[in-house]
Design an enzyme around this catalytic site. Structure first.
Site, mmCIF file in Angstrom:
data_model
loop_
_atom_site.group_PDB
_atom_site.id
_atom_site.type_symbol
_atom_site.label_atom_id
_atom_site.label_comp_id
_atom_site.label_asym_id
_atom_site.label_seq_id
_atom_site.Cartn_x
_atom_site.Cartn_y
_atom_site.Cartn_z
ATOM 1 N N SER A 50 0.868 -1.329 0.008
ATOM 2 C CA SER A 50 0.021 -0.011 -0.096
ATOM 3 C C SER A 50 0.837 1.207 -0.014
ATOM 4 O O SER A 50 1.871 1.142 0.350
ATOM 5 C CB SER A 50 -0.936 -0.102 1.171
ATOM 6 O OG SER A 50 -1.511 1.217 1.362
ATOM 7 N N TYR A 97 -2.257 -1.395 10.373
ATOM 8 C CA TYR A 97 -2.343 -1.790 8.989
ATOM 9 C C TYR A 97 -1.227 -1.185 8.403
ATOM 10 O O TYR A 97 -0.451 -1.711 7.443
ATOM 11 C CB TYR A 97 -3.729 -0.882 8.475
ATOM 12 C CG TYR A 97 -3.862 -1.055 7.032
ATOM 13 C CD1 TYR A 97 -4.528 -2.213 6.364
ATOM 14 C CD2 TYR A 97 -3.612 -0.066 6.060
ATOM 15 C CE1 TYR A 97 -4.642 -2.078 5.103
ATOM 16 C CE2 TYR A 97 -3.615 -0.192 4.495
ATOM 17 C CZ TYR A 97 -4.264 -1.449 4.345
ATOM 18 O OH TYR A 97 -4.339 -1.553 2.929
HETATM 19 N N1 LIG Z 1 -8.524 -0.782 -1.915
HETATM 20 C C1 LIG Z 1 -7.393 -0.007 -1.590
HETATM 21 O O1 LIG Z 1 -7.930 1.472 -1.685
HETATM 22 C C2 LIG Z 1 -6.112 -0.463 -1.231
HETATM 23 C C3 LIG Z 1 -5.077 0.659 -1.161
HETATM 24 C C4 LIG Z 1 -3.940 0.080 -0.801
HETATM 25 C C5 LIG Z 1 -3.695 -1.466 -0.509
HETATM 26 N N2 LIG Z 1 -4.688 -2.153 -0.697
HETATM 27 C C6 LIG Z 1 -4.358 -3.407 -0.470
HETATM 28 O O2 LIG Z 1 -4.826 -4.283 -1.409
HETATM 29 C C7 LIG Z 1 -5.386 -5.700 -1.068
HETATM 30 C C8 LIG Z 1 -7.032 -6.175 -1.608
HETATM 31 O O3 LIG Z 1 -7.791 -4.782 -0.879
HETATM 32 P P1 LIG Z 1 -9.134 -4.775 -1.599
HETATM 33 O O4 LIG Z 1 -9.394 -3.219 -1.498
HETATM 34 O O5 LIG Z 1 -9.231 -5.459 -2.849
HETATM 35 O O6 LIG Z 1 -9.995 -5.500 -0.312
HETATM 36 P P2 LIG Z 1 -11.495 -6.001 -0.188
HETATM 37 O O7 LIG Z 1 -11.726 -6.221 1.045
HETATM 38 O O8 LIG Z 1 -12.241 -5.453 -1.423
HETATM 39 O O9 LIG Z 1 -11.093 -7.621 -0.821
HETATM 40 C C9 LIG Z 1 -10.252 -8.342 -0.079
HETATM 41 C C10 LIG Z 1 -10.336 -9.894 -0.390
HETATM 42 O O10 LIG Z 1 -9.660 -10.647 0.711
HETATM 43 C C11 LIG Z 1 -10.255 -11.687 1.177
HETATM 44 N N3 LIG Z 1 -10.020 -12.231 2.469
HETATM 45 C C12 LIG Z 1 -9.776 -11.162 3.620
HETATM 46 N N4 LIG Z 1 -9.124 -12.101 4.640
HETATM 47 C C13 LIG Z 1 -8.922 -13.239 4.136
HETATM 48 C C14 LIG Z 1 -8.297 -14.199 4.655
HETATM 49 N N5 LIG Z 1 -7.672 -14.314 6.016
HETATM 50 N N6 LIG Z 1 -8.037 -15.248 3.993
HETATM 51 C C15 LIG Z 1 -8.430 -15.408 2.540
HETATM 52 N N7 LIG Z 1 -8.954 -14.220 2.054
HETATM 53 C C16 LIG Z 1 -9.170 -13.119 2.749
HETATM 54 C C17 LIG Z 1 -11.871 -11.151 1.280
HETATM 55 O O11 LIG Z 1 -12.596 -12.113 1.160
HETATM 56 C C18 LIG Z 1 -11.819 -10.450 -0.134
HETATM 57 O O12 LIG Z 1 -12.326 -11.427 -0.918
HETATM 58 C C19 LIG Z 1 -5.249 -5.600 0.485
HETATM 59 O O13 LIG Z 1 -4.127 -6.192 0.868
HETATM 60 C C20 LIG Z 1 -5.543 -4.243 0.568
HETATM 61 O O14 LIG Z 1 -4.709 -4.020 2.113
HETATM 62 C C21 LIG Z 1 -5.975 -1.816 -0.949
#
Ligand SMILES: NC(=O)c1ccc[n+]([C@@H]2O[C@H](COP(=O)([O-])OP(=O)(O)OC[C@H]3O[C@@H](n4cnc5c(N)ncnc54)[C@H](O)[C@@H]3O)[C@@H](O)[C@H]2O)c1
Length: 253
Positions: free
Chosen positions: A134, A147
């Site tokens: 991130s 986080y």
């Molecule tokens: N969306 C953002 O703005 C953003 C920004 C920076 C980083 N990220 C990172 O990107 C990655 C994806 O984020 P996103 O926004 O798509 O999240 P999201 O919540 O939309 O999707 C996350 C997915 O991970 C799965 N998940 C969660 N815990 C789990 C576990 N213990 N075992 C297996 N699956 C699990 C959930 O069921 C879901 O399908 C994350 O690591 C997040 O920290 C997101």
């Protein structure tokens, strides 16, 4: 890019960025295995699409899931560590349980999947591990102590994997800015005025919008391609310029 006869494992591939990664690899011919804690949605009814319900923070479940993927596809070439959760709190109000769950899902799961999948990548002749971190590995909001700590640590894990398993395994961290996913929409919904929060986020990105899951997925796919074969141990920010200005994209009045 052609990923025919190559297998990618994507954690948290059921939604958001992970789902977009799964789709872009699938569209370029890859075999796609999704490890997600939610029930499989079985987006495509195709032998090249394989979903395993798995909590990637649990070693026994990871081992079992990897065995299932090997049973189905016979080899693994790429791992996209992406599963993540967001919890809010400072160090004084984060409970020990909340700290542990954030570390377990956002950091330990990356270690566990790398631990059990890198040997398979090596047996397949080499490949790539992508760690989705991130921008919070570099800059932080208030109230996200666990986080931002986990996301920063992913950069160290990325370097270690890159050094320890070169040259056959490359490892790259991809660091998104604000991306329009269920995770972010849930965060917005915690505010009394979600639209105002969305606009604030847009204003922080000089590109003038928040990102789409596909913005990130295309970069993840690129770093797995041989065309990116000289990149390892690095991070790539996919953040619309978030963090390169002092006041975001807001124009002076
Ligand atoms: N969306 C953002 O703005 C953003 C920004 C920076 C980083 N990220 C990172 O990107 C990655 C994806 O984020 P996103 O926004 O798509 O999240 P999201 O919540 O939309 O999707 C996350 C997915 O991970 C799965 N998940 C969660 N815990 C789990 C576990 N213990 N075992 C297996 N699956 C699990 C959930 O069921 C879901 O399908 C994350 O690591 C997040 O920290 C997101």
């Amino acid at each position: 890019m052609d990923f025919k006869n190559k297998t990618v494992v994507i954690t948290g591939g059921g939604k958001g960025i992970g789902e977009a990664c799964a789709k872009v690899f699938y569209d370029d011919g890859a075999n796609v295995a999704i490890l997600d804690k939610d029930e499989p949605a079985q987006l495509y009814n195709d032998n090249r699409w394989f979903e395993v319900q798995c909590d990637v923070a649990d070693e026994a479940q990871v081992k079992e899931a990897v065995a299932k993927v090997m049973g189905h596809f016979g080899a693994i070439h790429y791992l996209v560590n992406n599963a993540g959760i967001q919890r809010y709190g400072t160090v004084t109000d984060t409970t020990v349980d909340e700290w542990d769950i954030v570390m377990n899902v956002n950091l330990k799961s990356y270690f566990l999947c790398a631990k059990h999948i890198i040997p398979q990548i090596q047996s397949a002749g080499g490949g790539v591990v992508v760690n989705v971190a991130s921008v919070q590995a570099f800059v932080s909001q208030r109230n996200v102590a666990a986080y931002t700590t986990a996301k920063t640590a992913i950069l160290g894990l990325t370097r270690s994997i890159a050094i320890d398993f070169a040259p056959s395994v490359r490892c790259v961290a991809v660091c998104p800015g604000t991306i329009d996913t269920p995770m972010v929409r849930k965060s917005f919904s915690m505010s009394p005025d979600p639209e105002a929060v969305l606009q604030e986020c847009i204003d922080m990105h000089p590109i003038g919008r928040i990102g789409t899951p596909v913005d990130v997925a295309e970069v993840v796919k690129f770093v797995c391609d041989d065309k990116a074969g000289f990149i390892t141990g690095q991070y790539i920010r996919v953040d619309g310029g978030l963090g390169i200005t002092i006041n975001g994209s807001k124009k002076a009045d």
